[in-house]
Design a protein around this motif. Structure first.
Motif, short mmCIF file in Angstrom:
data_model
loop_
_atom_site.label_atom_id
_atom_site.label_comp_id
_atom_site.label_asym_id
_atom_site.label_seq_id
_atom_site.Cartn_x
_atom_site.Cartn_y
_atom_site.Cartn_z
N GLN A 78 18.70 7.47 13.98
CA GLN A 78 19.45 8.22 14.95
C GLN A 78 20.96 7.91 14.73
OE1 GLN A 78 19.06 10.38 17.62
NE2 GLN A 78 17.14 10.81 16.70
N LEU A 79 20.95 6.62 14.20
CA LEU A 79 22.65 6.38 13.91
C LEU A 79 23.03 7.11 13.04
CD1 LEU A 79 22.46 2.26 14.16
CD2 LEU A 79 23.19 3.73 16.00
N ARG A 80 22.42 7.31 11.91
CA ARG A 80 22.80 8.29 10.93
C ARG A 80 22.96 9.51 11.34
NH1 ARG A 80 21.49 12.10 7.50
NH2 ARG A 80 19.34 12.40 8.28
N LEU A 81 22.41 10.00 11.97
CA LEU A 81 22.46 11.54 12.51
C LEU A 81 24.02 11.50 13.44
CD1 LEU A 81 18.90 12.52 13.75
CD2 LEU A 81 20.13 13.32 11.83
N LEU A 82 24.34 10.41 14.13
CA LEU A 82 25.56 10.18 14.88
C LEU A 82 26.53 10.40 13.90
CD1 LEU A 82 24.85 7.67 17.78
CD2 LEU A 82 24.78 10.09 17.76
N THR A 83 26.50 9.87 12.79
CA THR A 83 27.48 9.84 11.85
C THR A 83 27.63 11.17 11.03
OG1 THR A 83 26.39 8.75 9.99
CG2 THR A 83 27.31 7.49 11.51
N ASN A 84 26.98 12.21 11.36
CA ASN A 84 27.08 13.54 10.84
C ASN A 84 28.34 14.20 11.12
OD1 ASN A 84 24.62 13.53 9.01
ND2 ASN A 84 23.44 14.40 10.58
N LEU A 85 28.83 13.89 12.42
CA LEU A 85 30.14 14.67 12.73
C LEU A 85 31.42 14.01 12.00
CD1 LEU A 85 31.10 16.76 14.95
CD2 LEU A 85 31.69 14.74 16.39
N GLU A 86 32.07 15.11 11.22
CA GLU A 86 33.00 14.74 10.25
C GLU A 86 34.05 15.61 10.35
OE1 GLU A 86 31.28 13.96 6.49
OE2 GLU A 86 30.00 15.99 6.60
N THR A 87 35.14 15.27 9.73
CA THR A 87 36.00 16.20 9.31
C THR A 87 36.28 16.39 7.82
OG1 THR A 87 37.86 14.61 8.93
CG2 THR A 87 37.67 15.39 11.13
N ASN A 88 37.06 17.13 7.26
CA ASN A 88 37.12 17.17 5.75
C ASN A 88 37.46 16.04 5.04
OD1 ASN A 88 36.34 19.99 6.01
ND2 ASN A 88 38.73 20.54 6.10
N ARG A 89 37.87 14.92 5.88
CA ARG A 89 38.42 13.66 5.24
C ARG A 89 37.55 12.51 5.62
NH1 ARG A 89 44.70 12.95 5.68
NH2 ARG A 89 44.01 11.21 4.44
N GLU A 90 36.99 12.47 6.85
CA GLU A 90 36.37 11.35 7.31
C GLU A 90 35.32 11.43 8.13
OE1 GLU A 90 39.04 8.84 9.19
OE2 GLU A 90 39.90 10.43 10.23
N LYS A 91 34.33 10.44 8.55
CA LYS A 91 33.38 10.64 9.60
C LYS A 91 34.39 10.13 10.90
CE LYS A 91 29.78 10.88 6.75
NZ LYS A 91 28.66 12.01 7.04
N LEU A 92 33.64 10.60 11.95
CA LEU A 92 34.27 10.55 13.06
C LEU A 92 33.60 9.08 13.88
CD1 LEU A 92 34.75 13.94 14.79
CD2 LEU A 92 36.18 12.70 13.16
N LEU A 93 32.60 8.51 13.35
CA LEU A 93 31.85 7.47 13.68
C LEU A 93 31.87 6.49 12.59
CD1 LEU A 93 30.71 5.65 16.10
CD2 LEU A 93 28.57 6.75 15.46
N LYS A 94 32.28 5.18 12.68
CA LYS A 94 31.96 3.98 11.76
C LYS A 94 31.08 3.26 12.32
CE LYS A 94 35.09 6.19 9.00
NZ LYS A 94 36.24 5.45 8.80
N VAL A 95 29.82 2.75 11.66
CA VAL A 95 29.03 1.85 11.95
C VAL A 95 28.92 0.69 11.22
CG1 VAL A 95 26.56 1.45 12.59
CG2 VAL A 95 27.63 4.05 12.77
N VAL A 96 29.02 -0.76 11.67
CA VAL A 96 29.02 -1.82 11.33
C VAL A 96 27.60 -2.50 11.55
CG1 VAL A 96 30.02 -4.14 11.11
CG2 VAL A 96 31.67 -2.12 11.39
#
Length: 303
Positions: A143-161
């Protein structure tokens, strides 16, 4: 109890996370540099692992301090959650209003993705930090991986540590998590302190409390590394007890026998004895190896 006796104005070996006593060893600095670099990359995940008490929390707190002001951070401190509970917690951390009656994976995911898009439009970065991440279930990590699917052409909109014990490394080797593992842009395994770093660590904490490392004899400092294995949390526990015992015996310096007695009280006699024997065996092996090398070189010179 012992503060006035040793001229200290505070407890230098409290296990409370007081930032005044923060000691960044070269290893901790390297770990911080890896994580900072990873968060600047376009990928979605960075990972910090290490044994219990090695200072992962120290590094994560320092990382939080160095994040830009335009960063919103969501903290997950108890990851033993279902996928639905985790998404609800992320909503809480990000200040997202939601209707509990509509709770579902899709509903929460849509709410979070909308928030990420809004933050991006407002020039805000969004970071999710998960402590004790080795306890995450595979479906929650997905589920965390799916949250990082939202992105622009340059970067992910969510970074996870992801911060966790070594078991986290094994968890991410599972076949169903290979997509997530490929998104980790920086990873670092934090090792215990070396012998010189242990001495520097103790000196730093004592200096903050208006003390001096001369309170500990040189033999004691060597024993600290030998018995604790360079684990900061264990160092704090044993040094605090050793200072208490030295005070009760009215010793001006913490000597090795006092420290070993403190270690036996905290860790148990069997553990202390085992670690002393291990170091002796290592010393004998090293001496034997050096003798062989010297003998070999001497023989060649003689011939």
């Amino acid at each position: 109890m012992y503060l006035n006796y040793f001229g200290l104005n505070d407890n230098p070996f409290s296990i409370a996370p007081n930032p005044d006593y923060l000691y960044m060893s070269p290893r901790h600095k390297e770990a911080l540099a890896h994580l900072t670099f990873g968060l600047r990359e376009s990928g979605g995940f960075v990972m910090l692992t290490g044994e219990v008490g090695t200072g992962k929390t120290t590094v994560s707190r320092k990382l939080l301090q160095q994040l830009p002001d335009n960063t919103q951070v969501a903290m997950i401190l108890n990851p033993t959650l279902s996928a639905l509970e985790l998404l609800a917690t992320v909503c809480d951390e990000l200040g997202i209003q939601y209707d509990a009656d509509k709770a579902s994976l899709k509903y929460f995911t849509d709410c979070i993705l909308s928030k990420l898009a809004d933050n991006h439009q407002a020039g805000m970065n969004t970071v999710l930090m998960v402590d004790e991440a080795q306890h995450l279930m595979p479906e929650v990590l997905e589920q965390l991986r799916l949250l990082t699917n939202l992105e622009t052409n340059r970067e992910k909109l969510l970074k996870v540590v992801l911060i966790g014990q070594p078991e986290l490394q094994q968890l991410l080797k599972r076949n169903e998590l290979r997509q997530l593992a490929q998104r980790i842009t920086a990873r670092y395994h934090l090792l215990p302190l070396t012998s010189p770093e242990v001495s520097a660590y103790i000196a730093h904490r004592l200096s903050v409390a208006n003390g001096d490392i001369s309170i500990f004899s040189k033999g004691t400092l060597r024993a600290v590394h030998q018995i604790t294995g360079g684990i900061p949390r264990v160092i704090n526990l044993l040094c605090d007890r050793a200072l208490t015992l030295s005070f009760t015996k009215q010793h001006a310096v913490v000597k090795k026998p006092i420290f070993l007695a403190a270690a036996e009280q905290i860790l148990g006699e069997d553990v202390v004895s085992q670690r002393i024997q291990s170091q002796r065996k290592l010393g004998y092996a090293l001496t034997f190896f050096i003798a062989i090398v010297i003998g070999f070189l001497a023989g060649r010179w003689y011939v």
